[in-house]
Every structure is written in structure tokens, then in C-alpha cells.
Motif scaffolding. Structure first.
Motif, PDB file in Angstrom:
ATOM      1  N   SER A  59       0.778  -1.215  -0.049  1.00 18.81           N
ATOM      2  CA  SER A  59       0.006  -0.098  -0.191  1.00 18.81           C
ATOM      3  C   SER A  59       0.766   1.197  -0.092  1.00 18.81           C
ATOM      4  CB  SER A  59      -0.907  -0.237   1.294  1.00 18.81           C
ATOM      5  OG  SER A  59      -1.788  -1.174   1.368  1.00 18.81           O
ATOM      6  N   SER A  78      -7.917  -3.022   0.357  1.00 19.49           N
ATOM      7  CA  SER A  78      -6.515  -3.663   0.601  1.00 19.49           C
ATOM      8  C   SER A  78      -6.662  -4.885   1.354  1.00 19.49           C
ATOM      9  CB  SER A  78      -5.513  -2.841   0.957  1.00 19.49           C
ATOM     10  OG  SER A  78      -5.921  -2.612   2.301  1.00 19.49           O
ATOM     11  N   TYR A  89      -4.109  -3.935  -3.660  1.00 19.87           N
ATOM     12  CA  TYR A  89      -4.585  -2.708  -3.146  1.00 19.87           C
ATOM     13  C   TYR A  89      -5.273  -1.899  -4.183  1.00 19.87           C
ATOM     14  CZ  TYR A  89      -3.665   2.157  -1.498  1.00 19.87           C
ATOM     15  OH  TYR A  89      -3.859   3.508  -0.966  1.00 19.87           O
TER      16      TYR A  89
END
Length: 305
Positions: A59, A78, A89
Motif C-alpha cells: 500500500s 486492500s 491494493y
């Protein structure tokens, strides 16, 4: 502007065994990257390609990549697909969703999956811009570039170390796979001088309309990166040479791709050395005059469209 990813970051390491000429070449490319990035408003993000230990690492890396391009986005979701074993993500820009993935089986960033997603984002939302990679050798540290396409092309033409389509040697040529050019030499040329002569030959070929890249001299390195019995050709730095050509006791065996046959032609034309062709499969030799070889090289490369 140079940024560092918060996913994780390791310092660059250097090999003490590297040829000092190649180290000087890389140092010059680093200078050009810094100066030309400033001149042409090119932004760069450094990140570790072995940094994915959890979904938070993916992320953060994606966020850093998107912020490099100043994209405004919303995070949708995510997580970790434990069945197929990948992290994901998902983001939204305007009305379009994009999912980034990388395997959870390894800590490597799956750039083969991530880069096409970034390219789709650019195409849909900032099509005059592009993502690319700098060729500065950072070990496991990659350097992601974001720039206007036209500005990046101008910077590359000036020596910014990045591979773009217009600066590549073509892959498919009319030259048999496994057909070496063996150039008999009187003495091994000085590598700086050979680089100059190679560049002159490349420029000549470009000017008469052959399908070769129009490179400036600073983008080219000819010599050995580590081993003394090789003549390697590097364009814009990077990890892999465009051709590896082996020096033996009395000849230089030039590879059968474009840069290899241009190197052989440079040695034949500009140094007056003689050449023979070696078929790797049959072991048979064929001797050509210097003019015959030059004509064969030009025919193999072909003309620009």
C-alpha cells in the motif's frame, strides 16, 4: 525532485571489482541524471524492490508511486488473498478503479504487474506524461521516473540514463541467430577511442537512414564492466549490456545482435581489421571482404520507416 519510498529503503552498495572506467561512466550518468532531472522537471522515486513483507508495504509503495505523479485517488480496499497468495491494493481515480497486486510468496515487488497498472492510469488521466525507470545501478534500489513524455525524450537525448523506445537497438534483424563476426586484430584498440569510433559509425548509419538509435557519445560505454577479456556495450547504463563480445588471442568474437555487428563493422571499417563469419551451429567459417561485410551489416539492419 528525488523522493524515497516509505515502504523500505536500503543504501546502495558498490563492488570493488568493477572496472574503474565503468565506475566513471556510471558516475557521469549520475551527474547527468541529477542535472537533467532538474532542467526538465523530471521526478524520481527510489524504492527497494525487495520490500514486500505485508500488505502495508505494498500500500505504501503504491501511494508513493501515485504521489510521484501527483495523482489524486481514493483507497477502495486492500488485503491478502491467502488462497492465491498475493497482496492487493485497490484505488479509484475519477470513475475508474485500479488494482495493484504482488505475490506474498516472496518479498520482491511484482513490477510486471504493477507497471501496466501505472501505465493505464497515466493513459487514462495524464496521457502527456509517462512512468519509466532510470538506469542508474542501485543494486536492489529501483528509481521510478515520472515526467512529461516530450521532456523525458529531450532529456534522454541529452544523456539522461533512461531507456525509451526511440533509443533502443532493434531486436529483429536480418542476421542469422548464432552467426558470430570474428574480427582479427593487430592490437586491441584503446576502449575510449573505440567508443568514439563506434559512436561515429552509429551516427553515420543514422544519417544515411539506417534503423539505429540516434545516441550521443555520453550515453555509450564500450569496454569491460568486470572481466578484461570482454568488450561489452552499454547504452544509458543499466544492469545488462546490449552485447557481450569476447576477446581471444588474435580475434574479437562479436555477438550477432545489432550492437555486436556494428562493433565488428567499426573495427573492420575504421581500423582496417579483417573479418570472418562463424556459424555457431555448424562450426563453418566464411570470409568476407570489408566492403562485403559492411554491405551485409547495412542490409541486416535495414532502413528506418
Amino acid at each position: 525532485m528525488l523522493l524515497f519510498s516509505g515502504a523500505c529503503h536500503q543504501p546502495k552498495s558498490y563492488s570493488s571489482q568493477m572496472n574503474p572506467r565503468f565506475e566513471a561512466y556510471e558516475a557521469r550518468l549520475t551527474e547527468l541524471e541529477t542535472s537533467l532531472a532538474s532542467e526538465f522537471d523530471i521526478d524520481i522515486l527510489e524504492f527497494d524492490v525487495e520490500c514486500i513483507y505485508n500488505i502495508e508495504n505494498l500500500s505504501q509503495l503504491v501511494i508513493d508511486m501515485l504521489e510521484l505523479g501527483d495523482f489524486k485517488f481514493d483507497t477502495i480496499k486492500s488485503g491478502h488473498n491467502t488462497t492465491e497468495r498475493f497482496y492487493y491494493y485497490t484505488i479509484k481515480i475519477s470513475d475508474k478503479q485500479y488494482e495493484f497486486r504482488t505475490s506474498s510468496r516472496t518479498d520482491w515487488v511484482d513490477l510486471d504487474y504493477i507497471m501496466p497498472v501505472l501505465e493505464s492510469i497515466v493513459e487514462n488521466h495524464k496521457r502527456t506524461y509517462m512512468y519509466a525507470f532510470s538506469n542508474i545501478d542501485g543494486g536492489q534500489i529501483a528509481r521510478l521516473v515520472f515526467s512529461e513524455k516530450e521532456k523525458l525524450a529531450l532529456a534522454v537525448d541529452r544523456g539522461f540514463p533512461c531507456s525509451l523506445p526511440h533509443s533502443h537497438f532493434k531486436v529483429n534483424i536480418d542476421w542469422p541467430h548464432g552467426l558470430y563476426s570474428e574480427v582479427k586484430y593487430h592490437e586491441i584498440p584503446n576502449m575510449d577511442e573505440l567508443t568514439d569510433e563506434f559512436h561515429k559509425e552509429l551516427k553515420y548509419m543514422y544519417n544515411i537512414g539506417l534503423d539505429v538509435p540516434n545516441l550521443n557519445r555520453e550515453r555509450i560505454f564500450i569496454g569491460s564492466k568486470y572481466e578484461d577479456d570482454l568488450i561489452e556495450i552499454f547504452i544509458d547504463g543499466g544492469y545488462v549490456s546490449s552485447s557481450t563480445n569476447k576477446i581471444s588471442e588474435d580475434h574479437i568474437q562479436c555477438f550477432w545482435n545489432v550492437s555486436g555487428i556494428i562493433l565488428a563493422n567499426t573495427l573492420v571499417k575504421n581500423y582496417g581489421y579483417t573479418v570472418r563469419l562463424l556459424d555457431k551451429t555448424t562450426g563453418e567459417y566464411k570470409y568476407l571482404s570489408n566492403v562485403e561485410y559492411a554491405n551485409k551489416v547495412q542490409k541486416a539492419i535495414g532502413r528506418r520507416n
